[in-house]
Design a protein around this motif. Structure first.
Motif, PDB file in Angstrom:
ATOM      1  N   VAL A 241      47.520  60.491  50.488  1.00 33.19           N
ATOM      2  CA  VAL A 241      47.845  61.045  51.805  1.00 33.19           C
ATOM      3  C   VAL A 241      46.656  61.755  52.427  1.00 33.19           C
ATOM      4  CG1 VAL A 241      50.272  61.260  51.174  1.00 33.19           C
ATOM      5  CG2 VAL A 241      48.769  63.213  50.898  1.00 33.19           C
ATOM      6  N   SER A 242      45.722  62.218  51.619  1.00 35.83           N
ATOM      7  CA  SER A 242      44.556  62.919  52.161  1.00 35.83           C
ATOM      8  C   SER A 242      43.703  62.004  53.036  1.00 35.83           C
ATOM      9  CB  SER A 242      43.709  63.504  51.033  1.00 35.83           C
ATOM     10  OG  SER A 242      43.219  62.474  50.186  1.00 35.83           O
ATOM     11  N   GLN A 243      43.857  60.691  52.887  1.00 34.89           N
ATOM     12  CA  GLN A 243      43.122  59.758  53.723  1.00 34.89           C
ATOM     13  C   GLN A 243      43.616  59.784  55.173  1.00 34.89           C
ATOM     14  OE1 GLN A 243      43.489  56.606  50.174  1.00 34.89           O
ATOM     15  NE2 GLN A 243      42.522  55.716  51.974  1.00 34.89           N
ATOM     16  N   TYR A 244      44.811  60.344  55.389  1.00 36.99           N
ATOM     17  CA  TYR A 244      45.415  60.305  56.717  1.00 36.99           C
ATOM     18  C   TYR A 244      45.803  61.688  57.242  1.00 36.99           C
ATOM     19  CZ  TYR A 244      45.802  55.476  55.171  1.00 36.99           C
ATOM     20  OH  TYR A 244      45.512  54.232  54.691  1.00 36.99           O
ATOM     21  N   VAL A 245      46.270  62.556  56.376  1.00 39.00           N
ATOM     22  CA  VAL A 245      46.703  63.891  56.791  1.00 39.00           C
ATOM     23  C   VAL A 245      45.966  64.915  55.933  1.00 39.00           C
ATOM     24  CG1 VAL A 245      48.651  65.457  57.122  1.00 39.00           C
ATOM     25  CG2 VAL A 245      48.979  62.992  57.398  1.00 39.00           C
ATOM     26  N   PRO A 246      45.040  65.667  56.502  1.00 37.26           N
ATOM     27  CA  PRO A 246      44.251  66.605  55.701  1.00 37.26           C
ATOM     28  C   PRO A 246      45.012  67.881  55.374  1.00 37.26           C
ATOM     29  CG  PRO A 246      43.611  66.743  58.007  1.00 37.26           C
ATOM     30  CD  PRO A 246      44.612  65.622  57.908  1.00 37.26           C
ATOM     31  N   GLY A 247      44.564  68.571  54.330  1.00 35.58           N
ATOM     32  CA  GLY A 247      45.033  69.918  54.025  1.00 35.58           C
ATOM     33  C   GLY A 247      46.268  70.025  53.162  1.00 35.58           C
ATOM     34  N   ILE A 248      46.872  68.899  52.798  1.00 32.78           N
ATOM     35  CA  ILE A 248      48.085  68.941  51.977  1.00 32.78           C
ATOM     36  C   ILE A 248      47.701  69.221  50.524  1.00 32.78           C
ATOM     37  CG2 ILE A 248      49.957  67.491  51.056  1.00 32.78           C
ATOM     38  CD1 ILE A 248      50.106  66.174  53.785  1.00 32.78           C
ATOM     39  N   THR A 249      48.487  70.051  49.875  1.00 33.36           N
ATOM     40  CA  THR A 249      48.214  70.382  48.482  1.00 33.36           C
ATOM     41  C   THR A 249      48.134  69.117  47.632  1.00 33.36           C
ATOM     42  OG1 THR A 249      49.384  72.484  48.717  1.00 33.36           O
ATOM     43  CG2 THR A 249      49.008  71.683  46.471  1.00 33.36           C
ATOM     44  N   ASP A 250      47.040  68.964  46.900  1.00 28.33           N
ATOM     45  CA  ASP A 250      46.815  67.789  46.050  1.00 28.33           C
ATOM     46  C   ASP A 250      47.010  66.487  46.818  1.00 28.33           C
ATOM     47  OD1 ASP A 250      46.113  69.254  43.813  1.00 28.33           O
ATOM     48  OD2 ASP A 250      48.151  69.295  43.014  1.00 28.33           O
ATOM     49  N   GLY A 251      46.639  66.509  48.086  1.00 33.27           N
ATOM     50  CA  GLY A 251      46.788  65.306  48.903  1.00 33.27           C
ATOM     51  C   GLY A 251      45.952  64.138  48.412  1.00 33.27           C
ATOM     52  N   ASP A 252      44.929  64.441  47.605  1.00 31.14           N
ATOM     53  CA  ASP A 252      44.122  63.363  47.034  1.00 31.14           C
ATOM     54  C   ASP A 252      44.761  62.757  45.790  1.00 31.14           C
ATOM     55  OD1 ASP A 252      43.800  65.689  45.559  1.00 31.14           O
ATOM     56  OD2 ASP A 252      41.694  65.296  45.074  1.00 31.14           O
ATOM     57  N   LYS A 253      45.911  63.304  45.381  1.00 30.49           N
ATOM     58  CA  LYS A 253      46.631  62.784  44.219  1.00 30.49           C
ATOM     59  C   LYS A 253      47.979  62.164  44.602  1.00 30.49           C
ATOM     60  CE  LYS A 253      44.585  66.321  41.220  1.00 30.49           C
ATOM     61  NZ  LYS A 253      44.866  67.501  40.369  1.00 30.49           N
ATOM     62  N   ILE A 254      48.512  62.538  45.754  1.00 29.83           N
ATOM     63  CA  ILE A 254      49.820  62.039  46.201  1.00 29.83           C
ATOM     64  C   ILE A 254      49.624  60.732  46.952  1.00 29.83           C
ATOM     65  CG2 ILE A 254      51.831  62.487  47.652  1.00 29.83           C
ATOM     66  CD1 ILE A 254      51.220  65.505  47.313  1.00 29.83           C
ATOM     67  N   THR A 255      50.391  59.708  46.607  1.00 29.35           N
ATOM     68  CA  THR A 255      50.314  58.432  47.312  1.00 29.35           C
ATOM     69  C   THR A 255      51.429  58.321  48.351  1.00 29.35           C
ATOM     70  OG1 THR A 255      51.750  57.234  45.776  1.00 29.35           O
ATOM     71  CG2 THR A 255      49.393  57.352  45.228  1.00 29.35           C
TER      72      THR A 255
END
Length: 464
Positions: A107-121
């Motif tokens: 999700v970090s590829q589209y919505v920044p700032g989310i907790t562990d967004g680089d781990k959540i698909t």
């Protein structure tokens, strides 16, 4: 926002049965079920649709839809709440078809700032396995819902908290995850979520869907509330923005049924997308609860289903599709204080679905199990019905305890098989449940194969 239903096997119907419309008698029974459910619960109105043989065979509304609408209108749009999630998921799948994103993107590829967004698909957002905290677990409007909100404000307040669990390790319903998914659709598609759905799904299917925030006022059904057993009162809608992507849509029961027909016929979306949405997502340990991408799956009474329910402010709804039977049922109600929507769904299901095929061996075994149970209550066990090992088990002390403890309970109100018949150790294993007004018993049996196979085991124990 709710989810329901249970489990069993599959059924394939002959084509003539699939093509049947509702008979006048079936329609009358449905009318009676809806009327009784509304009368018993105080729910003001219901709007229903029934699909049989891949076509809508009934669309009808009952009761009082608002204080200003004297006659119920089957075309009136009810808030369908979390049933909307399958449309958000479908939008994601369509964008994946165009190679504009992947379910396995983070999700970090589209919505920044989310907790562990680089781990959540994205897949974890749609399957409620992301770990993002749900912003609306309550079954009432909490204080903040009186003030308008934007999707980004929901994300800022709830999606930046510590995760409830590591992504992919647990299942926990999260409206927050769907708000994030909706933002991803809008960013990738370059248009509002509702506009994308209108273009790709609603217009092709001739579905009239609107934002539930706009389905408010004298021309629309009102939501109703009730405090305990007090009077039924008009509910105050939530302020704008609170159901974005997670429960955003309002439509009639018939329009939702058009979507169900598309699911049954594999139209509008590629067949692979329908299958992907209906495939249960597995956790890291390999387990699953049957939830796919915006829908719950399972089987009940021998019928496979795809299902989701919904809870908005003042509204409860159910949508269930039986793909092997080519049947779907939509039930929308304008209250959130009763199980009327479930009662109606269950009642209609019993009418429009054929009974699951009966296993004659299980039927005969059930009768024998009931007979032995009655003998144990009376202390008159026929030992010719037992194997050598079972005769060894049923000592005089055992028989005395069985009779003393069971006799005082009387005759059970129901005695039924639960679970599937299986083979083990050369015996046929069946489990039964005996129900009393204040007690439930579990009966575990093993018997020799064959219609008159002697019991190797007949154990009775308390059950929840």
């Amino acid at each position: 926002m709710l989810i329901r239903f249970v489990a069993a096997a599959l059924l394939v119907l002959p084509t003539p049965l699939l093509a049947q419309a509702l008979t006048p008698a079936e329609t009358a029974r449905i009318d009676a079920i809806v009327a009784k459910s509304l009368a018993d619960t105080g729910v003001p109105s219901a709007s229903i649709a029934v699909v049989r043989g891949d076509r809508i065979v009934l669309a009808k509304a009952y009761g009082k839809q608002s204080e200003t609408r004297a006659v119920a209108d089957a075309k009136a749009p009810y808030q369908i709440a979390s049933i909307s999630k399958q449309f958000t998921a479908a939008a994601i799948l369509l964008l994946q078809d165009e190679r504009k994103l992947s379910l396995d993107d983070t999700v970090s590829q589209y919505v920044p700032g989310i907790t562990d967004g680089d781990k959540i698909t994205i897949r974890q957002l749609l399957s409620h396995t992301s770990g993002l905290q749900d912003y609306w677990p309550q079954d009432y409007s909490f204080k903040a819902m009186a003030t308008p909100v934007t999707p980004q404000q929901i994300v800022d307040r709830w999606a930046k908290k510590p995760l409830d669990f590591a992504p992919g390790t647990q299942w926990q319903y999260s409206n927050t995850g769907y708000v994030v998914a909706g933002l991803i659709v809008e960013k990738v598609a370059g248009m509002p979520l509702l506009a994308f759905l209108q273009q790709r799904i609603f217009t092709p299917l001739d579905i009239k869907a609107i934002d539930q925030d706009l389905a408010i006022g004298p021309n629309y059904p009102s939501g109703y509330k009730r405090f305990a057993l007090g009077p039924v009162r008009v509910e105050t809608p939530a302020a704008h923005g609170w159901l974005f992507a997670a429960g955003e849509l309002s439509m009639s029961a018939a329009d939702l049924a058009k979507w169900d027909v598309a699911r049954l016929t594999r139209s509008v979306l590629p067949a692979a997308d329908w299958r992907l949405q209906e495939t249960p997502v597995k956790l890291a340990d390999g387990s699953t609860n049957g939830y796919g991408l915006g829908v719950s799956t399972g089987a009940s009474g021998g019928h496979r289903y795809i299902e989701h329910s919904g809870e908005a402010v003042g509204f409860l709804s159910e949508n269930v599709v039986f793909p092997d039977d080519h049947v779907a049922i939509v039930v929308l109600t304008n209250s959130w204080f009763s199980d009327a929507f479930q009662r109606i769904t269950k009642g209609i299901t019993a009418i429009v679905l054929p009974a699951a095929p009966t296993d004659t061996a299980d039927t005969a075994a059930l009768a024998r199990a009931r007979t032995v149970f009655a003998q144990l209550r009376r202390g008159t066990l026929d030992r010719t019905q037992l194997t050598e090992d079972a005769r060894f088990y049923f000592t005089p002390t055992a028989l005395t305890d069985y009779r003393a403890s069971l006799a005082k309970l009387g005759v059970p109100t129901s005695f039924e098989q639960v679970g599937k018949t299986r083979l083990r150790g050369g015996f046929v294993n069946r489990t039964y449940r005996a129900t009393y007004p204040s007690q439930t018993l579990a009966i575990s049996t093993y018997a020799l194969p064959g219609a008159d196979g002697a019991f190797e085991q007949y154990l009775v124990a308390p059950a929840q």
